[in-house]
Write an enzyme that holds these catalytic residues in place. Structure first.
Site, PDB file in Angstrom:
ATOM      1  CG  ASP A 114      -1.814   1.161   1.329  1.00  0.00           C
ATOM      2  OD1 ASP A 114      -2.334   1.575   0.285  1.00  0.00           O
ATOM      3  OD2 ASP A 114      -1.988   1.695   2.436  1.00  0.00           O
ATOM      4  CG  PHE A 159      -9.816  15.838  -7.734  1.00  0.00           C
ATOM      5  CD1 PHE A 159      -8.880  16.160  -8.697  1.00  0.00           C
ATOM      6  CD2 PHE A 159      -9.895  14.519  -7.311  1.00  0.00           C
ATOM      7  CE1 PHE A 159      -8.036  15.199  -9.216  1.00  0.00           C
ATOM      8  CE2 PHE A 159      -9.061  13.540  -7.828  1.00  0.00           C
ATOM      9  CZ  PHE A 159      -8.129  13.892  -8.789  1.00  0.00           C
ATOM     10  CE  LYS A 185      -6.538  22.277  -5.422  1.00  0.00           C
ATOM     11  NZ  LYS A 185      -6.083  22.413  -4.032  1.00  0.00           N
ATOM     12  CB  THR A 199      -2.104   3.338  -3.803  1.00  0.00           C
ATOM     13  OG1 THR A 199      -2.635   4.424  -3.054  1.00  0.00           O
ATOM     14  CG2 THR A 199      -1.812   3.800  -5.212  1.00  0.00           C
ATOM     15  CB  VAL A 243       7.388   1.013 -14.028  1.00  0.00           C
ATOM     16  CG1 VAL A 243       6.267   1.309 -13.046  1.00  0.00           C
ATOM     17  CG2 VAL A 243       8.719   0.908 -13.301  1.00  0.00           C
ATOM     18  CB  VAL A 273       1.054   3.144 -14.616  1.00  0.00           C
ATOM     19  CG1 VAL A 273       0.078   3.924 -13.738  1.00  0.00           C
ATOM     20  CG2 VAL A 273       2.486   3.455 -14.231  1.00  0.00           C
ATOM     21  CB  ILE A 274      -3.092  -0.840 -14.631  1.00  0.00           C
ATOM     22  CG1 ILE A 274      -4.494  -1.147 -15.154  1.00  0.00           C
ATOM     23  CG2 ILE A 274      -2.809  -1.622 -13.358  1.00  0.00           C
ATOM     24  CD1 ILE A 274      -4.678  -2.593 -15.588  1.00  0.00           C
ATOM     25  CG  ASP A 275      -7.260   3.381 -14.310  1.00  0.00           C
ATOM     26  OD1 ASP A 275      -8.436   2.991 -14.301  1.00  0.00           O
ATOM     27  OD2 ASP A 275      -6.656   3.703 -15.362  1.00  0.00           O
TER      28      ASP A 275
END
Length: 1322
Positions: A470, A672, A695, A892, A945, A947-949
């Site tokens: 985590d 957001f 932002k 995470t 590396v 990266v995946i959501d």
């Protein structure tokens, strides 16, 4: 208010075609196998399961819950007279108790007996013990196996029950926490009082001895300042809460159930419903499910229906923030709470990985016992045909062939001793105590020691291949610090802490930069601005290493790589210098830009101020990022004093100390979301203009700039230049020699001081040198304003350079943009936005679409850099784990940009890494996966590396083809960053790794309730006793307080426990093989009748008294290498990953050794009796006793003296006790036995007959001397070959000597540890 949750063309075409055809053929074969599997295995299994479910539904009345028709209806009432009914069950909703234990009182024994019987060794002993109880079959007793087995199984089951009872106790602690619930005053007071009175009466009368305890469990009510006559806030146990209860929470309290927010304290009045007693509202929400990122419901009040979304819901397991107190309505309870539904309930018991390889050895020994038994049984048949039929005294004595085989199977069954598994439990208890008491893993700051919740899988710590971690609270401290910003092409730093990972931005990389006449129009000549850096000694992780002129990848911080300077061609100053310049030149263009950026930081957020008793203002923010920006704005002169739902009051501090009050009217806040990746606020300034501030990530802000084309072009140029630098660096890295698993050998690295800093020896402190400057920084800033603000292309270019450099430091970056809106434009947009926010269908999509219409045509304000402070030692720990051939994954729930930045900071993602982002929003997900597979399949020596959501991962899991490609990609990737992942997705990834890569051993580490599922699904679960509570630490196998302790837990204790357990199993099986082979050799001389060579009493206590300490003591205390060596050379961890300590080929070497040595012992001893015939006692007991004595003495000498590396006083005492105890046992037997006619003439044998025979003693000494010379000679030859690089011996025949750290033999490392210089280096 918020709740925070506890990585040549034709030729190539031909190759691609060949590759595709090969894959197609392979896939077709797999389909054929799969179809056969479906027909013969899966379909029958599904049919059996359906019949089972039918039985369960019919007999036990357990049916899958059907969805409710119109959702879950929960009326808002202050008190419900009767419990609300669950439409799906037809009875009240489930209780709010949670259970993390694996068993219940009803299924514990059946599950445990089944689990124990499915273990190979237990099943083997069961198959031996049952026939042994049949009279006439066993020559070693009827119950010598089944009774110890039963005792051992009961002992193991009790231990498992004790471990599970501790889990239930932890559940009880959570379920018995107090919550403040609205109750009727009379019912609360009278009910409790009456129950107390009854309990007190019964306890005093002695009728119910447990009544006093019941009385103590009653919780006192807490009456608060509520003047209502009928109602009061009462303390209620979590377990007693029901759906529909009204709950009051205070700040920092844990949320006890899934709640709908009714009211939150504060001027902003973030309240959906007020006046609880008078309000009659009806809540309708969806049935419990696992979706943590969406919530669908509605609330009806007086025929007015409003949506109930995720913004108004608090999940169990989160913590209340940003408000003094809040009131909520219970929607879901217990195991139906969403975070609990994502947890892996009732996980299966975990088995040690070493057991798999031990089972291979056990299977080999079972085969050996069967073959040996059949062989000696055939010997009996031959002996019967040649001798027994001719012997008149053996008339009718023939034994059936089946019975003789069973008899020999029982005789030789102890080749696999039951004591192995009994003693192994003792060994693991000792190992657990040593790990638990390691002071190096004790955290003094929090007074938290390392805790072992189980000792079953300690050796798994030495075989980990994947660490899934985590982020928040595990890698980071979840404390954000503002570290710098870029405004008008100027980069600034903020704060005075040390540089790098534990402080402000690292400015060491630039030694000199220049501003030329071409850049600075109006300057008389070229000026130089240089930064000199204070000389200091670098720590071990800041110090680089070079080999043959190439920078090493080992022990290098993120700043030790070629990258563009923050300055480039511009300055680098502190925010204090910038604010001084703004004070002196308030109307300068750069001052206006900087002031607007700081003001945007003070306005664009959702945080709330809070004034303490001493007048200090603290901020309560939904995210630490906002808190860091607000604190930075305060440091730079803008302090938020007050906020309501309609206004923000700021105090602006001037340089002369004057305070100016400014009030900004808040018109709208567009919050957001993971899809928007930005947050906007519309305010009316004191001068009346309407100002839109935004932002967010640069990927969404840049396309919305007024000069988006120019900004995109500059961004691409910066990235292209950076990519070229990284590619050049990567190619230079690929040329560096690497070891067997792709990491540069540590033994070849040479440490030195700073690698890339050209330090000025004449200057001791870092400073800006400006020729002719009036005051540090001011003249340069005055010159800078003339060109930096006017030239947009330069501003864009420098801003993107700064952002890239911030990111390389591991800082989180945000772009700020703004524009002024006319009143008419705002009024037209406001109507559309109001319609979107009140829509009951597609609400979020309509809000995002409407917001997108106004968030266009921005002007760039600047960028901010925020540090998410890592825990101490995180980058060093990850670097060592990577060198240990462990792949690090980060799972995470945070957004992608945050996760990638932290990955850079923690060195999970290196600057030279190939970063590939999978995003379903881009479309063509299958094409993305195939591109990634092709990229990583062809990449050699490049750190990759992926990266995946979570949303993309859910789409991958939904389609079998995508799932196959994705999980085939896993072994090719070094690290994976999975962001926005739910707890169930984390557990799903773990399960996928375990199923797709069976040889991999996974470890999960986390600190919150959302990590429990992942921790329970892994082979090894480690919990962090962190700020989010002890939820993960309670259910994990092991608990530590800081992530940095993981390196010692794995590299040191993991290696030691793996080596200890492997040696214990190998040595135990070796000594049994050694003893019983001589038993088999003796059968040739007794007609294969099964007569035992050894006296029965000595054989019975062999593994208990005389050969137990020689394996138990090393199994607990052995240290093949020192902790310093294991930490300095993490590559040695590969020993466990490659299973070098216990595998079938390795054990066969020990079998060969046992055969050779037992043959020598047998024939030398037999020669002294048969060939020379000089013994005074020629009885069977004297012969067997001599062989037994040789076995006991040599076994203890070999294992405790020759094989044990870490020799302590305990080892010496164990040797003396065992060997001395054997001689005492000899004397005891001589007097304990009575005189009888038996092959075993024990009475007075040792004291009167063979014990006084010098030939008996001479034989003993000669045999032990021969064995000792053999052992020492072998070790000496092996050591010489090791030093020469010729071990193993096949290197004598042309093999190249490997010098990698992970390939060097342990004996060579042990020799190097004895060298003073090498010891100092380690």
């Amino acid at each position: 208010m918020s709740a925070t949750p506890a990585h040549d063309v034709d030729e190539e075409g031909e190759k691609g075609a060949v590759r595709s055809s090969t894959k197609g053929a392979k896939r077709s074969r797999e389909d054929g196998v799969k179809s056969w599997f479906d027909r013969r295995v899966k379909q029958p299994a599904d049919l059996l399961y359906q019949r089972y479910m039918y039985f369960v539904e019919l007999v036990l009345r357990r049916k899958p819950l059907a969805p409710s028709k119109n959702g879950r209806h929960i009326p808002l009432r202050v008190v419900h007279e009767t419990p609300l009914l669950d439409e799906r069950r037809g009875r009240s909703y489930i209780s709010n108790s949670v259970v993390s234990g694996r068993y219940t009182i009803w299924d514990f024994l059946p599950k445990q007996f089944w689990f124990q019987c499915t273990r190979l060794h237990n099943f083997y002993f069961l198959c031996i013990g049952i026939p042994q109880t049949i009279p006439g079959l066993s020559t070693t007793g009827s119950y010598t196996t089944i009774l110890p087995l039963t005792f051992f199984l009961l002992l193991t089951i009790c231990k498992e029950g004790w471990d599970d009872m501790k889990r239930h106790k932890m559940d009880k602690v959570e379920n018995n926490q107090d919550a403040t619930v609205l109750r009727k005053r009379q019912a609360a007071v009278d009910g409790v009082a009456s129950s107390r009175g009854l309990a007190r009466t019964l306890s005093l009368s002695g009728m119910l001895p447990w009544a006093s305890k019941m009385a103590n469990d009653v919780v006192d009510e807490v009456l608060e300042g509520d003047e209502d006559v009928d109602l009061q806030w009462a303390k209620v146990r979590w377990r007693d809460m029901k759906v529909g209860d009204v709950v009051k929470l205070r700040r920092d309290e844990a949320v006890p159930a899934d709640l709908a927010l009714l009211y939150a304290d504060g001027e902003d009045g973030i309240a959906n419903i007020s006046g609880i007693k008078k309000c009659a509202a009806d809540f309708v929400c969806e049935d419990p499910n696992r979706n943590l990122y969406d919530f669908n419901g509605r609330v009806t009040i007086d025929d007015i229906t409003i949506p109930l979304t995720l913004s108004e819901v608090l999940y169990r397991g989160t913590t209340l923030r940003n408000t003094t107190y809040a009131i909520g309505l219970v929607l879901n309870t217990g195991e139906e709470c969403r975070i609990r539904m994502n947890s892996h309930n009732r996980p299966a018991a975990k088995k040690p990985r070493l057991e798999r390889y031990a089972n291979q050895v056990v299977l080999f020994l079972i085969g050996y016992v069967v073959i040996l038994s059949v062989g000696v049984s055939m010997g009996y048949v031959i002996w019967h045909q040649h001798l027994e039929v001719r012997a008149w005294y053996l008339n009718n004595a023939y034994v059936d062939f089946g019975q003789i085989i069973v008899g020999f199977l029982i005789m030789f069954n102890n080749v696999i001793p039951l004591s192995l598994f009994v003693s192994l439990e003792i060994v693991k208890i000792g190992q657990m105590i040593l790990v638990h008491n390691d002071k190096e893993m004790y955290d003094e700051e929090t007074n938290t020691p390392m805790v072992c919740n189980t000792n079953t899988i300690l050796e798994n710590l030495g075989q980990v291949s994947y660490v899934l971690s985590d982020k928040t609270g595990t890698l980071t401290e979840n404390v954000m610090k503002f570290r710098g910003m870029s405004v008008a092409g100027l980069a600034t730093t903020h704060g005075t802490e040390p540089t790098g990972r534990d402080g402000s931005l690292d400015v060491r990389r630039t030694s000199e930069c220049a501003l030329t006449q071409k850049d600075l129009t109006g300057l008389m000549s070229e000026q130089k601005v240089s930064i000199t850096v204070e000389q200091r000694d670098l720590g071990p992780l800041e110090t680089g290493a070079r080999q043959d002129g190439r920078p090493s990848l080992q022990q290098r911080p993120s700043s030790d790589v070629p990258r563009r300077s923050v300055q480039g061609t511009d300055s680098f100053v502190s925010t204090a210098e910038l604010m001084r310049y703004i004070t002196d030149h308030p109307s300068a263009a750069i001052s206006l830009k900087a002031r607007d950026l700081v003001l945007a930081m003070a306005l664009c957020h959702t945080a709330l101020p809070e004034t303490t008793k001493d007048g200090t203002i603290n901020f309560q923010a939904s995210s630490p990022d906002e808190l860091a920006l607000l604190e930075a704005a305060q440091d730079l002169g803008y302090l938020m004093m007050q906020r309501s739902s309609h206004s923000i009051k700021l105090h602006r501090s001037d340089a002369d100390g004057q305070q100016n009050r400014e009030v900004y009217e808040v018109l709208d806040v567009i919050e957001f979301s993971s899809q928007r990746k930005r947050m906007s606020i519309i305010v009316r300034c004191p001068d009346g203009r309407i100002w839109l501030l935004c932002k967010g990530a640069d990927s969404v802000i840049v396309p919305r700039l007024q000069q988006a084309a120019l900004a995109s072009r500059q961004s691409h140029e910066v990235r292209r230049s950076l990519q070229a630098e990284r590619e050049q660096f990567r190619r230079s890295e690929q040329m560096t020699p690497r070891n067997s698993f792709g990491v540069r050998p540590s033994m070849t690295s040479r440490r030195r001081g700073s690698m890339e800093i050209r330090r000025d020896p004449a200057v001791e402190h870092a400073r800006l040198e400006v020729p002719g400057g009036e005051r540090t920084g001011k003249p340069y800033l005055r010159r800078l304003q003339g060109f930096a603000v006017a030239d947009d292309a330069t501003v864009f270019s420098r801003c993107f350079k700064h952002m890239d450099d911030f990111a390389m430091q591991g800082l989180r970056t945000l772009l700020f943009a703004h524009k002024t809106i006319s009143p008419s434009e705002y009024a037209g947009w406001k109507k559309l936005y109001q319609d979107a926010t009140t829509s009951l269908t597609g609400r979020q999509e309509r809000i995002e679409a409407t917001a997108d219409t106004i968030e266009q045509g921005f002007d760039l304000l600047g960028a901010s850099a925020i540090e998410d402070k890592l825990q101490k030692g995180v980058p060093e720990t990850i670097e060592k784990l990577r060198r240990a051939n462990i792949k690090i994954w980060m799972l995470t729930g945070d957004k992608r940009e945050t996760a990638i930045n932290i990955a850079h900071s923690a060195q999970i993602c290196k600057p030279e890494s190939d970063l590939f982002v999978l995003d379903s929003a881009k479309g063509g997900l299958e094409a993305q996966l195939r591109d990634a597979a092709m990229l990583y399949r062809d990449a050699i020596g490049v750190h990759s590396v992926l990266v995946i959501d979570g949303h993309t991962l859910s789409q991958v899991d939904a389609e079998q083809d995508l799932k196959q490609i994705f999980y085939d990609l896993i072994p090719l990737v070094d690290s994976v960053i999975c962001c926005r992942a739910s707890p169930s997705q984390k557990a799903g990834i773990v399960k996928a790794i375990r199923s797709r890569i069976p040889s991999a051993l996974t470890l999960a580490i986390g600190d919150g309730a959302n990590d429990i599922a992942m921790i329970q699904a892994c082979h090894v679960g480690v919990g962090i006793s962190g700020k989010e509570g002890l939820q993960a630490a309670r259910v994990a196998d092991y608990s530590i307080s800081q992530f940095r302790f993981l390196q010692r837990l794995l590299l040191v204790h993991g290696r030691w426990n793996y080596v200890r357990t492997a040696k214990f199993i190998t040595w135990t099986l070796w000594k049994e093989f050694w003893f019983y082979l001589m038993q088999a050799l003796y059968q040739h001389h007794n007609g294969y009748t099964g007569t035992s060579l050894y006296e029965n009493a000595s054989l019975t206590v062999l593994n208990t008294l005389f050969t137990s300490l020689c394996v138990i003591v090393p199994g607990i205390f052995e240290q093949d290498l020192k902790a310093e060596t294991l930490l300095a050379v993490p590559e040695l961890y590969v020993y466990g990953q490659k299973n070098k300590g216990l595998n079938l080929p390795y054990y066969l070497q020990w079998v060969l050794l046992a055969v050779s040595e037992s043959m020598i012992v047998w024939f030398l001893t037999w020669a002294s009796y048969g060939h020379f015939a000089q013994m005074s006692d020629n009885g069977l007991f004297a012969l067997g006793n001599l062989l037994f004595t040789e076995g006991v003495v040599f076994t203890n000498y070999k294992l405790l003296v020759l094989e044990t590396h870490y020799k302590t006083v305990i080892v010496g005492i164990s040797f003396l006790i065992t060997v001395g105890g054997w001689w005492a046992w000899q004397g005891f037997l001589s007097h304990a036995y009575s005189t009888n006619i038996s092959p075993y003439d024990v009475k007075g044998g040792f004291t009167s007959t063979f014990g006084n025979d010098p030939n008996w003693w001479l034989t003993l000494i000669v045999v032990l001397a021969v064995l000792t010379v053999m052992e020492l000679g072998y070790k000496s030859i092996k050591q010489s070959l090791l030093v020469a690089g010729l071990w193993p011996v096949w290197r004598l025949f042309g093999g190249r000597a490997r010098r990698d750290a992970d390939e060097l033999d342990v004996g060579l490392w042990q020799a190097m540890e004895k060298e003073p210089e090498m010891r100092r280096g380690l």
